[in-house]
Design a protein around this motif. Sequence first.
Motif, PDB file in Angstrom:
ATOM      1  N   TYR A  62       0.839  -1.194   0.000  1.00  9.29           N
ATOM      2  CA  TYR A  62       0.000   0.000   0.000  1.00  9.29           C
ATOM      3  C   TYR A  62       0.876   1.246   0.000  1.00  9.29           C
ATOM      4  O   TYR A  62       1.836   1.326   0.755  1.00  9.29           O
ATOM      5  CB  TYR A  62      -0.915  -0.013   1.227  1.00  9.29           C
ATOM      6  CG  TYR A  62      -1.944  -1.123   1.156  1.00  9.29           C
ATOM      7  CD1 TYR A  62      -3.235  -0.882   0.708  1.00  9.29           C
ATOM      8  CD2 TYR A  62      -1.611  -2.433   1.488  1.00  9.29           C
ATOM      9  CE1 TYR A  62      -4.165  -1.901   0.602  1.00  9.29           C
ATOM     10  CE2 TYR A  62      -2.536  -3.463   1.380  1.00  9.29           C
ATOM     11  CZ  TYR A  62      -3.815  -3.191   0.939  1.00  9.29           C
ATOM     12  OH  TYR A  62      -4.720  -4.207   0.820  1.00  9.29           O
ATOM     13  N   TYR A  63       0.537   2.182  -0.894  1.00  8.22           N
ATOM     14  CA  TYR A  63       1.296   3.439  -0.924  1.00  8.22           C
ATOM     15  C   TYR A  63       0.411   4.562  -0.391  1.00  8.22           C
ATOM     16  O   TYR A  63      -0.804   4.423  -0.277  1.00  8.22           O
ATOM     17  CB  TYR A  63       1.792   3.743  -2.340  1.00  8.22           C
ATOM     18  CG  TYR A  63       0.695   4.014  -3.355  1.00  8.22           C
ATOM     19  CD1 TYR A  63       0.132   2.980  -4.103  1.00  8.22           C
ATOM     20  CD2 TYR A  63       0.223   5.316  -3.572  1.00  8.22           C
ATOM     21  CE1 TYR A  63      -0.875   3.232  -5.027  1.00  8.22           C
ATOM     22  CE2 TYR A  63      -0.778   5.573  -4.499  1.00  8.22           C
ATOM     23  CZ  TYR A  63      -1.330   4.526  -5.216  1.00  8.22           C
ATOM     24  OH  TYR A  63      -2.325   4.775  -6.124  1.00  8.22           O
ATOM     25  N   SER A  64       1.054   5.697  -0.078  1.00  7.16           N
ATOM     26  CA  SER A  64       0.303   6.840   0.459  1.00  7.16           C
ATOM     27  C   SER A  64      -0.086   7.791  -0.665  1.00  7.16           C
ATOM     28  O   SER A  64       0.707   8.062  -1.570  1.00  7.16           O
ATOM     29  CB  SER A  64       1.170   7.580   1.478  1.00  7.16           C
ATOM     30  OG  SER A  64       0.643   8.870   1.697  1.00  7.16           O
ATOM     31  N   THR A  65      -1.290   8.331  -0.596  1.00  2.00           N
ATOM     32  CA  THR A  65      -1.730   9.297  -1.622  1.00  2.00           C
ATOM     33  C   THR A  65      -0.861  10.559  -1.616  1.00  2.00           C
ATOM     34  O   THR A  65      -0.840  11.284  -2.599  1.00  2.00           O
ATOM     35  CB  THR A  65      -3.193   9.733  -1.390  1.00  2.00           C
ATOM     36  OG1 THR A  65      -3.341  10.147  -0.032  1.00  2.00           O
ATOM     37  CG2 THR A  65      -4.171   8.611  -1.700  1.00  2.00           C
ATOM     38  N   ASN A  66      -0.149  10.820  -0.522  1.00  2.00           N
ATOM     39  CA  ASN A  66       0.726  11.994  -0.512  1.00  2.00           C
ATOM     40  C   ASN A  66       2.115  11.681  -1.065  1.00  2.00           C
ATOM     41  O   ASN A  66       2.924  12.592  -1.257  1.00  2.00           O
ATOM     42  CB  ASN A  66       0.841  12.577   0.903  1.00  2.00           C
ATOM     43  CG  ASN A  66      -0.391  13.383   1.273  1.00  2.00           C
ATOM     44  OD1 ASN A  66      -1.236  13.663   0.422  1.00  2.00           O
ATOM     45  ND2 ASN A  66      -0.517  13.753   2.537  1.00  2.00           N
ATOM     46  N   GLY A  67       2.389  10.399  -1.283  1.00  2.00           N
ATOM     47  CA  GLY A  67       3.625  10.003  -1.964  1.00  2.00           C
ATOM     48  C   GLY A  67       4.912  10.225  -1.199  1.00  2.00           C
ATOM     49  O   GLY A  67       5.995  10.095  -1.765  1.00  2.00           O
ATOM     50  N   LYS A  68       4.839  10.536   0.090  1.00  2.00           N
ATOM     51  CA  LYS A  68       6.086  10.822   0.817  1.00  2.00           C
ATOM     52  C   LYS A  68       6.329   9.851   1.965  1.00  2.00           C
ATOM     53  O   LYS A  68       7.222  10.063   2.777  1.00  2.00           O
ATOM     54  CB  LYS A  68       6.058  12.256   1.357  1.00  2.00           C
ATOM     55  CG  LYS A  68       6.011  13.305   0.251  1.00  2.00           C
ATOM     56  CD  LYS A  68       6.310  14.694   0.786  1.00  2.00           C
ATOM     57  CE  LYS A  68       6.114  15.753  -0.291  1.00  2.00           C
ATOM     58  NZ  LYS A  68       4.681  16.066  -0.495  1.00  2.00           N
ATOM     59  N   ALA A  69       5.507   8.800   2.048  1.00  2.00           N
ATOM     60  CA  ALA A  69       5.690   7.818   3.122  1.00  2.00           C
ATOM     61  C   ALA A  69       6.136   6.499   2.501  1.00  2.00           C
ATOM     62  O   ALA A  69       5.850   6.230   1.336  1.00  2.00           O
ATOM     63  CB  ALA A  69       4.374   7.626   3.871  1.00  2.00           C
ATOM     64  N   PRO A  70       6.851   5.657   3.294  1.00  3.41           N
ATOM     65  CA  PRO A  70       7.244   4.358   2.744  1.00  3.41           C
ATOM     66  C   PRO A  70       6.019   3.480   2.450  1.00  3.41           C
ATOM     67  O   PRO A  70       4.961   3.674   3.039  1.00  3.41           O
ATOM     68  CB  PRO A  70       8.094   3.745   3.860  1.00  3.41           C
ATOM     69  CG  PRO A  70       7.866   4.562   5.080  1.00  3.41           C
ATOM     70  CD  PRO A  70       7.324   5.884   4.659  1.00  3.41           C
ATOM     71  N   MET A  71       6.212   2.518   1.550  1.00  2.00           N
ATOM     72  CA  MET A  71       5.143   1.551   1.263  1.00  2.00           C
ATOM     73  C   MET A  71       4.860   0.742   2.530  1.00  2.00           C
ATOM     74  O   MET A  71       5.754   0.518   3.337  1.00  2.00           O
ATOM     75  CB  MET A  71       5.592   0.580   0.168  1.00  2.00           C
ATOM     76  CG  MET A  71       5.963   1.226  -1.135  1.00  2.00           C
ATOM     77  SD  MET A  71       4.516   1.684  -2.075  1.00  2.00           S
ATOM     78  CE  MET A  71       4.237   0.164  -2.967  1.00  2.00           C
TER      79      MET A  71
END
Length: 437
Positions: free
Chosen positions: A3-12
């Motif tokens: 799962y990825y974050s919609t903000n794109g700045k957190a690890p999977m």
Amino acid sequence: MKYYSTNGKAPMADLQKAVVKGLAEDRGLYMPEEIYKLPKEFFDDMAGMSFQDIAYTVASNFFGDDVDEDALQDIVYDTLSFDCPIVKVEDNIYSLELFHGPTLAFKDVGARFMARLLGYFLRRGDSAGNKTVNVLVATSGDTGSAVANGFLGVEGIHVYVLYPKGKVSPIQECQFTTLGKNITAIEVDGVFDDCQALVKSAFMDDELNKHMKLTSANSINVARFLPQAFYYFNAVARITEFGIQNSELVMCVPSGNFGNICAALFGHEMGLPIKRFIAANNANDVFFNYLKTGKYEPKASIQTLANAMDVGDPSNFARIYDLYGKSHERISSLISGATYSDEQIANTMRQCYKETGYVLDPHGACGYQALKDGLKPGEVGIFCETAHPAKFKEKVDAILGTNIEIPARLQAFMKGQKQSIPMSKDFQDFKAYLMQQ
Ligand SMILES: *Cc1c(COP(=O)(O)O)cnc(C)c1O
């Protein structure tokens, strides 16, 4: 599945982390890395399958890598211990009744699934150590009761329900303030958005997260919103029983935080044959305006008759935006909007009752009216009846001149003693309270 974050700045994250954490480190919402299409044979066979079997197939598609087969099947079957039937209201308009669960609103499905999945991770023993997991949930009315009842008595979990003082119906309030045990109700002097902001701030506070293990059971949690896809598949399977085949289906979802419609859109990505979607709103028209202008401009929520949809900054907009590559064109070509004032909602309820005998609740009324206004020739519309009208008995009776019966499972809640902790909308107060727990 990652799962990825919609903000794109957190690890999977893996599923377990996404469920236990709720919100990613960068305040984004978790999204599954892939959405697999289900095979054509499944769609061909669906009409002959039970709701539970359909749901298990959909659940395996998302969670099959991360949860043992048997355990996942138990979780799904146990979650769906009630039906979500389709009822014909009039020609070409059908109600998908999502209120047959224990707290009489659709949120029972996601909340029961999440409670069982979290319980599974805790039993597996590799997520939380032996620390209690604290579930924080902000509610505009129905989430609190569904989550509180879904988690009631589950060992290793404590639930804090934050709700806006004086802004939920008396019946809704008693469904989460009278339970005791591992459920604490917190009565916030503010509106729903204040409750949601308190919860989000709590997740971001390092000191608090060192002190206690926190997770969210709002529709920001993947285990809450994804299972809602189950009943959309079942709806498409069951509509054939009304002699409807190969029609162009329109799914109309009364929306607040947009978790429910988001699950329907995920279903669509998995191949569910629905032609288009309508997001029906009350006077809180942020998404409606986005569709018109391409600009997403959150505002303070307005109190309405359909109070569970009083949301001025819908969390799951971020997921929808991400799902369609941030393209306004793609979003607005698949989803249309509608917005209704309280007066229009009341008129709709009266008109529908008079002409068809069907009692709508104020939320479902927005969905029904959006189909009346938006259905094109050749289309068949299904709207979600998201709560039982008895949950809003005072309002419904006043509008329709009825005395609708309160189902026994709802009456049972009304006998208990209300217990809640008063709280300001200032995060420092909330934090100070939690630091003492
Ligand atoms: C929560 C709720 C909604 C809104 O659902 P979202 O997933 O937040 O869009 C609509 N109707 C009822 C009765 C609800 O409880």
